[in-house]
Design a protein around this motif. Structure first.
Motif, PDB file in Angstrom:
ATOM      1  N   LEU B  73       7.113  -3.503  -1.113  1.00 42.66           N
ATOM      2  CA  LEU B  73       7.043  -2.080  -0.832  1.00 42.66           C
ATOM      3  C   LEU B  73       7.384  -1.851   0.638  1.00 42.66           C
ATOM      4  O   LEU B  73       6.747  -2.438   1.527  1.00 42.66           O
ATOM      5  CB  LEU B  73       5.650  -1.530  -1.115  1.00 42.66           C
ATOM      6  CG  LEU B  73       5.180  -1.639  -2.570  1.00 42.66           C
ATOM      7  CD1 LEU B  73       3.724  -1.194  -2.687  1.00 42.66           C
ATOM      8  CD2 LEU B  73       6.058  -0.804  -3.500  1.00 42.66           C
ATOM      9  N   PRO B  74       8.340  -1.009   0.946  1.00 43.41           N
ATOM     10  CA  PRO B  74       8.695  -0.772   2.347  1.00 43.41           C
ATOM     11  C   PRO B  74       7.508  -0.348   3.205  1.00 43.41           C
ATOM     12  O   PRO B  74       7.452  -0.687   4.386  1.00 43.41           O
ATOM     13  CB  PRO B  74       9.746   0.330   2.256  1.00 43.41           C
ATOM     14  CG  PRO B  74      10.409   0.083   0.947  1.00 43.41           C
ATOM     15  CD  PRO B  74       9.280  -0.358   0.032  1.00 43.41           C
ATOM     16  N   ARG B  75       6.546   0.385   2.619  1.00 42.89           N
ATOM     17  CA  ARG B  75       5.402   0.805   3.442  1.00 42.89           C
ATOM     18  C   ARG B  75       4.632  -0.418   3.952  1.00 42.89           C
ATOM     19  O   ARG B  75       4.101  -0.394   5.068  1.00 42.89           O
ATOM     20  CB  ARG B  75       4.462   1.732   2.667  1.00 42.89           C
ATOM     21  CG  ARG B  75       3.777   1.111   1.458  1.00 42.89           C
ATOM     22  CD  ARG B  75       2.633   2.000   0.941  1.00 42.89           C
ATOM     23  NE  ARG B  75       2.080   1.540  -0.339  1.00 42.89           N
ATOM     24  CZ  ARG B  75       1.177   0.588  -0.440  1.00 42.89           C
ATOM     25  NH1 ARG B  75       0.709  -0.031   0.634  1.00 42.89           N
ATOM     26  NH2 ARG B  75       0.716   0.241  -1.645  1.00 42.89           N
ATOM     27  N   GLU B  76       4.607  -1.499   3.160  1.00 39.13           N
ATOM     28  CA  GLU B  76       3.936  -2.723   3.598  1.00 39.13           C
ATOM     29  C   GLU B  76       4.739  -3.401   4.703  1.00 39.13           C
ATOM     30  O   GLU B  76       4.182  -3.925   5.669  1.00 39.13           O
ATOM     31  CB  GLU B  76       3.752  -3.678   2.418  1.00 39.13           C
ATOM     32  CG  GLU B  76       2.805  -3.161   1.346  1.00 39.13           C
ATOM     33  CD  GLU B  76       2.832  -3.988   0.079  1.00 39.13           C
ATOM     34  OE1 GLU B  76       3.833  -4.707  -0.160  1.00 39.13           O
ATOM     35  OE2 GLU B  76       1.865  -3.895  -0.709  1.00 39.13           O
ATOM     36  N   TRP B  77       6.038  -3.396   4.559  1.00 40.69           N
ATOM     37  CA  TRP B  77       6.889  -3.972   5.588  1.00 40.69           C
ATOM     38  C   TRP B  77       6.728  -3.210   6.907  1.00 40.69           C
ATOM     39  O   TRP B  77       6.623  -3.819   7.968  1.00 40.69           O
ATOM     40  CB  TRP B  77       8.357  -3.944   5.147  1.00 40.69           C
ATOM     41  CG  TRP B  77       8.739  -4.996   4.141  1.00 40.69           C
ATOM     42  CD1 TRP B  77       8.161  -6.218   3.963  1.00 40.69           C
ATOM     43  CD2 TRP B  77       9.792  -4.912   3.197  1.00 40.69           C
ATOM     44  NE1 TRP B  77       8.793  -6.897   2.955  1.00 40.69           N
ATOM     45  CE2 TRP B  77       9.813  -6.132   2.466  1.00 40.69           C
ATOM     46  CE3 TRP B  77      10.758  -3.952   2.877  1.00 40.69           C
ATOM     47  CZ2 TRP B  77      10.728  -6.390   1.451  1.00 40.69           C
ATOM     48  CZ3 TRP B  77      11.671  -4.224   1.870  1.00 40.69           C
ATOM     49  CH2 TRP B  77      11.651  -5.426   1.170  1.00 40.69           C
ATOM     50  N   VAL B  78       6.714  -1.908   6.815  1.00 41.39           N
ATOM     51  CA  VAL B  78       6.591  -1.095   8.033  1.00 41.39           C
ATOM     52  C   VAL B  78       5.255  -1.372   8.718  1.00 41.39           C
ATOM     53  O   VAL B  78       5.193  -1.630   9.926  1.00 41.39           O
ATOM     54  CB  VAL B  78       6.732   0.410   7.702  1.00 41.39           C
ATOM     55  CG1 VAL B  78       6.386   1.256   8.913  1.00 41.39           C
ATOM     56  CG2 VAL B  78       8.148   0.717   7.230  1.00 41.39           C
ATOM     57  N   ALA B  79       4.171  -1.361   7.933  1.00 42.17           N
ATOM     58  CA  ALA B  79       2.842  -1.625   8.508  1.00 42.17           C
ATOM     59  C   ALA B  79       2.791  -3.019   9.128  1.00 42.17           C
ATOM     60  O   ALA B  79       2.225  -3.222  10.206  1.00 42.17           O
ATOM     61  CB  ALA B  79       1.767  -1.475   7.425  1.00 42.17           C
ATOM     62  N   ALA B 109       1.604   9.033   5.259  1.00 37.03           N
ATOM     63  CA  ALA B 109       2.227   7.792   5.709  1.00 37.03           C
ATOM     64  C   ALA B 109       1.144   6.755   5.980  1.00 37.03           C
ATOM     65  O   ALA B 109      -0.024   7.083   6.160  1.00 37.03           O
ATOM     66  CB  ALA B 109       3.047   8.032   6.977  1.00 37.03           C
ATOM     67  N   VAL B 110       1.570   5.511   6.037  1.00 33.35           N
ATOM     68  CA  VAL B 110       0.621   4.445   6.370  1.00 33.35           C
ATOM     69  C   VAL B 110       0.146   4.648   7.799  1.00 33.35           C
ATOM     70  O   VAL B 110       0.811   5.312   8.607  1.00 33.35           O
ATOM     71  CB  VAL B 110       1.263   3.049   6.195  1.00 33.35           C
ATOM     72  CG1 VAL B 110       1.556   2.774   4.736  1.00 33.35           C
ATOM     73  CG2 VAL B 110       2.525   2.911   7.045  1.00 33.35           C
ATOM     74  N   PRO B 111      -1.015   4.070   8.172  1.00 28.41           N
ATOM     75  CA  PRO B 111      -1.508   4.208   9.546  1.00 28.41           C
ATOM     76  C   PRO B 111      -0.506   3.651  10.559  1.00 28.41           C
ATOM     77  O   PRO B 111       0.221   2.697  10.280  1.00 28.41           O
ATOM     78  CB  PRO B 111      -2.794   3.363   9.542  1.00 28.41           C
ATOM     79  CG  PRO B 111      -3.234   3.343   8.123  1.00 28.41           C
ATOM     80  CD  PRO B 111      -1.968   3.354   7.308  1.00 28.41           C
TER      81      PRO B 111
END
Lengths: 128, 137
Positions: B73-79, B109-111
């Motif tokens: 998941l891109p949100r995990e990559w970004v975090a 959005a993620v933190p």
């Protein structure tokens, strides 16, 4: 002294109806307002943005009518008013059957062989 | 002379559509591991990359349940990139273009993500050693 940046657009009309503008032109306006210094080079089919008299009005999908169509000609004219020079690649204009008289006044024409020299007038090149 | 660099990356593509997204994240990953100070300006569809509600799924074609599929998941990559930059003595300031967030409804959005404007891209780029814009097609 802020960096002077040449923005390059070569893929036009990606989302101009949905966004009611071109996002790369829009963000150039916004960053110019924040104090940035820019030039804009239109290449390939994007030279069409500089054509006078475009009218994208009249889009209706279902019952939803678009009331604010993109007005790219106006967006470019306003950029030039803000001292952002707008360039088109001459060969790309000619290949598309366009003539200089069909383009917005004030747009600068540059030959393909002159693009490298144009790059040299800027501190950075951003290709959108 | 310090090897620490400041870079700015501007991206436009949303997740799961084309190779530009992963290419951009890989480049940012390299910079994060080098401890650079990185600013990412997520413009247009790229504001979806950090969307908190991305959810993994099973894949019947692959014959895997959700856990086995382990869908990235891109949100995990970004975090994770934010943490990687910090762990290596640098930083990752991920800015979502605010108007782009609004029109897409991507407000969750993620933190570690902040809302910004084109002025933030301009200021970051002006202060950076180099800027990379990856437009969409």
């Amino acid at each position: 002294m802020p960096k002077r940046i040449l923005q390059i657009i070569d893929t036009p009309y990606r989302c101009t109806l949905e966004e009611q503008d071109d996002p790369a032109i829009w963000i150039t306006h916004a960053m110019r307002g924040a104090g940035g210094e820019f030039g804009l080079l239109l290449r390939g089919s994007a030279v069409n943005y500089a054509v006078k008299g475009q009218d994208a009005a009249g889009l209706t999908i279902g019952g939803r009518k678009q009331t604010q169509p993109p007005r790219l000609e106006n967006d470019l004219a306003r950029l030039m008013e803000k001292d952002v020079p707008v360039y088109v690649v001459q060969e790309d204009v000619e290949e598309r059957g366009l003539s200089a008289g069909e383009l917005l006044p004030g747009v600068h024409s540059v030959n393909r062989t002159g693009v490298a020299a144009l790059f040299g007038e800027f501190d950075a090149i951003w290709h959108w | 002379m310090s090897d620490k660099k400041k870079i700015t990356v501007s991206i436009m593509d949303g997740p799961f559509e084309n190779a530009r997204t992963v290419t951009a994240l890989r480049l940012i990953d390299i910079a994060a591991r080098r401890g650079y100070d990185i600013t990412v300006f997520a413009y247009e569809g790229a504001v979806s990359l950090a969307f908190a509600k991305q959810t993994p799924h099973a894949n019947a074609v692959h014959g895997r349940d959700a856990a086995e599929e382990d869908h990235p998941l891109p949100r995990e990559w970004v975090a994770s990139l934010i943490q990687t930059a910090s762990a290596n003595g640098g930083s990752l300031d991920w800015i979502n273009c605010g108007l782009c967030v609004d029109e897409r409804g991507m407000s969750e959005a993620v933190p570690g993500i902040r809302r910004g404007s084109p002025a933030d891209l301009w200021k970051a780029a002006d202060a950076s050693d180099g800027t990379l814009t990856i437009g969409t097609r």
